[in-house]
Scaffold this motif. Structure first.
Motif, PDB file in Angstrom:
ATOM      1  N   ASN A   1      21.087   4.249 -34.973  1.00  0.00           N
ATOM      2  CA  ASN A   1      21.006   4.325 -33.630  1.00  0.00           C
ATOM      3  C   ASN A   1      19.749   3.325 -33.004  1.00  0.00           C
ATOM      4  N   SER A   2      18.616   3.218 -33.804  1.00  0.00           N
ATOM      5  CA  SER A   2      17.661   2.319 -33.194  1.00  0.00           C
ATOM      6  C   SER A   2      16.930   1.363 -34.274  1.00  0.00           C
ATOM      7  N   ASP A   3      17.510   1.440 -35.454  1.00  0.00           N
ATOM      8  CA  ASP A   3      16.907   0.556 -36.516  1.00  0.00           C
ATOM      9  C   ASP A   3      17.430  -0.861 -36.603  1.00  0.00           C
ATOM     10  N   SER A   4      16.772  -1.482 -37.351  1.00  0.00           N
ATOM     11  CA  SER A   4      17.290  -3.115 -37.430  1.00  0.00           C
ATOM     12  C   SER A   4      17.389  -3.674 -38.784  1.00  0.00           C
ATOM     13  N   LEU A   5      18.174  -4.394 -39.067  1.00  0.00           N
ATOM     14  CA  LEU A   5      18.095  -4.842 -40.574  1.00  0.00           C
ATOM     15  C   LEU A   5      18.028  -6.545 -40.413  1.00  0.00           C
ATOM     16  N   LEU A   6      17.168  -7.048 -41.029  1.00  0.00           N
ATOM     17  CA  LEU A   6      16.778  -8.534 -40.987  1.00  0.00           C
ATOM     18  C   LEU A   6      17.125  -8.996 -42.421  1.00  0.00           C
ATOM     19  N   TRP A   7      17.835 -10.151 -42.703  1.00  0.00           N
ATOM     20  CA  TRP A   7      18.431 -10.471 -43.864  1.00  0.00           C
ATOM     21  C   TRP A   7      18.013 -12.118 -44.274  1.00  0.00           C
ATOM     22  N   SER A   8      18.065 -12.056 -45.442  1.00  0.00           N
ATOM     23  CA  SER A   8      17.879 -13.616 -46.260  1.00  0.00           C
ATOM     24  C   SER A   8      18.943 -13.829 -47.314  1.00  0.00           C
ATOM     25  N   GLY A   9      19.898 -14.383 -47.193  1.00  0.00           N
ATOM     26  CA  GLY A   9      20.689 -14.588 -48.448  1.00  0.00           C
ATOM     27  C   GLY A   9      21.107 -16.000 -48.415  1.00  0.00           C
ATOM     28  N   GLY A  10      21.757 -16.162 -49.377  1.00  0.00           N
ATOM     29  CA  GLY A  10      22.353 -17.533 -49.766  1.00  0.00           C
ATOM     30  C   GLY A  10      23.633 -17.793 -49.224  1.00  0.00           C
ATOM     31  N   SER A  11      24.267 -18.880 -49.876  1.00  0.00           N
ATOM     32  CA  SER A  11      25.607 -19.199 -49.326  1.00  0.00           C
ATOM     33  C   SER A  11      26.944 -18.177 -50.129  1.00  0.00           C
TER      34      SER A  11
END
Length: 151
Positions: free
Chosen positions: A67-77
């Motif tokens: 409902n109100s959370d966020s997901l930030l991500w750092s991945g490769g190719s």
């Protein structure tokens, strides 16, 4: 990729309930319902900031989960490794900047009533990994730590 989210006010991440952080090796949140399940678990356990490893998401970015959370991500190719930060709504509002360093490192800076706080999520190679992989990771980690500003 460095994303600057400048805020003029600092939010109170450390209210009377306290700041609760966690880490979790999730082994990919790619299933359709897994991101909502992640959000529910964070809310159930009253966690503000969670470092996630082995998420296997490609590229870097941000999306809303639950409902109100966020997901930030750092991945490769490729769908290997990957680190994420899951933030509740209060932590997301306190986010000043975040940087996708590599598929094994992510850095975020938060403002709070006592100053600023830096969070680094890292997914280190196992001892079975090759020497070059381990040297590359620890060199990148050293460079990342060297850029952390004082509170």
């Amino acid at each position: 990729m460095l994303t600057d989210v400048r805020k003029t006010d600092r939010l109170n991440l450390m209210d009377q309930r306290g700041l609760r952080t966690s880490t979790w090796n999730v082994l990919t949140p790619n299933a359709p319902a897994s991101k909502n399940l992640l959000s529910e678990e964070l809310r159930k356990n009253k966690v503000s900031i969670t470092g996630l490893t082995e998420t296997r998401l490609t590229g870097c970015g941000e999306e809303r989960i639950g409902n109100s959370d966020s997901l930030l991500w750092s991945g490769g190719s490729t769908r290997r490794n990957g680190v994420d930060l899951a933030l509740n709504s209060l932590a997301r509002k306190a986010l000043l900047l975040h940087e996708a360093v590599s598929d094994r490192l992510m850095k975020a800076r938060f403002g709070h009533k006592h100053g600023k706080m830096t969070v680094i999520v890292c997914y280190a190679p196992t001892s079975n990994s090759g020497d070059v992989t381990k040297e590359d990771f620890y060199s990148a980690l050293s460079r990342c730590l060297a850029t952390v500003l004082p509170p």
